[in-house]
Design an enzyme around this catalytic site. Structure first.
Site, short mmCIF file in Angstrom:
data_model
loop_
_atom_site.label_atom_id
_atom_site.label_comp_id
_atom_site.label_asym_id
_atom_site.label_seq_id
_atom_site.Cartn_x
_atom_site.Cartn_y
_atom_site.Cartn_z
N HIS A 177 0.82 -1.20 0.00
CA HIS A 177 0.00 0.00 0.00
C HIS A 177 0.86 1.26 0.00
O HIS A 177 2.08 1.22 0.18
CB HIS A 177 -0.95 0.00 1.21
CG HIS A 177 -0.26 -0.03 2.54
ND1 HIS A 177 0.17 1.11 3.18
CD2 HIS A 177 0.05 -1.07 3.36
CE1 HIS A 177 0.72 0.78 4.35
NE2 HIS A 177 0.67 -0.55 4.48
N CYS A 193 1.89 -2.91 6.78
CA CYS A 193 2.46 -4.04 6.05
C CYS A 193 3.65 -3.56 5.22
O CYS A 193 4.63 -3.13 5.79
CB CYS A 193 1.37 -4.68 5.20
SG CYS A 193 -0.01 -5.37 6.17
#
Length: 218
Positions: A177, A193
């Protein structure tokens, strides 16, 4: 050496006014930074989905984490994404022993716990974000107010794009992301993440379809 100027629009919300510059543009509250090709066009201000993504002062990010074409000796098929969480690189394998390499940041928990292969099962532009139960538990003052979730936008921790990884048809809860903290690229941060600069996650998002194989190694 051929150079271009990278225009960074000034914005109090993103503290760009604190950046030094090699000159002044005619744009009010803007910085002009002289950088070598092709990085200027990669990280300049851009408009996307109704939002204005600020330009990045790449002098604040180590050069190895800038997007670039590199030699690649791995055996993965072209189109495969390989994430090395130790070196903080994401490779999009290309034909002919080459790859596009992006710098990434990793979360101290989620980003370091996932290993192995998965598939991009879903893609989202300006994705909605919901903090995990553990994030709410450990930092209630920070995440409690957004426990129900946050709509996509410039303050959303997932940034401009998200790629959702699944394994055997099940969500791994592992994402590639964007980020609202571009200067943390190359670092291990408190949560999240695999994060990329917003300009880089948009570039990657446009290059890979759903079904792309992702391999995470250390």
């Amino acid at each position: 050496m051929t150079t271009r100027r990278l225009f960074l629009a000034g914005s109090a919300a993103f503290a760009l006014s604190a950046c030094s510059s090699t000159g002044r543009s005619r744009l009010e509250n803007s910085n002009v930074i002289q950088v070598d090709e092709p990085w200027a066009s990669h990280y300049s201000l851009r408009h996307d989905g109704g939002f204005t993504i600020p330009g990045i002062d790449i002098r604040k990010i180590p050069e190895q984490f800038w997007r670039q074409d590199v030699d690649y000796s791995g055996s993965e098929a072209p189109g495969t994404i390989v994430v090395n969480t130790t070196d903080r690189f994401l490779y999009l394998v290309q034909p002919g022993g080459r790859a596009i390499r992006y710098g990434v940041g990793v979360g101290r928990e989620e980003g370091l716990n996932f290993r192995g292969s998965a598939t991009i099962a879903r893609k989202a532009e300006w994705p909605r974000w919901t903090p995990t139960a553990n994030m709410i538990k450990t930092q209630p003052e920070r995440y409690g107010p957004v426990a129900a979730g946050m709509e996509g936008g410039l303050r959303n921790p997932l940034g401009a794009r998200a790629l959702y990884l699944y394994r055997n048809g099940r969500d791994t809860h592992f994402r590639l992301h964007g980020t609202i903290e571009p200067y943390t690229i190359g670092q291990s941060v408190s949560s999240g993440c695999i994060r990329l600069i917003n300009q880089d996650i948009i570039d990657l998002y446009d290059r890979v379809p759903a079904g792309t194989k992702v391999i995470v190694v250390s």
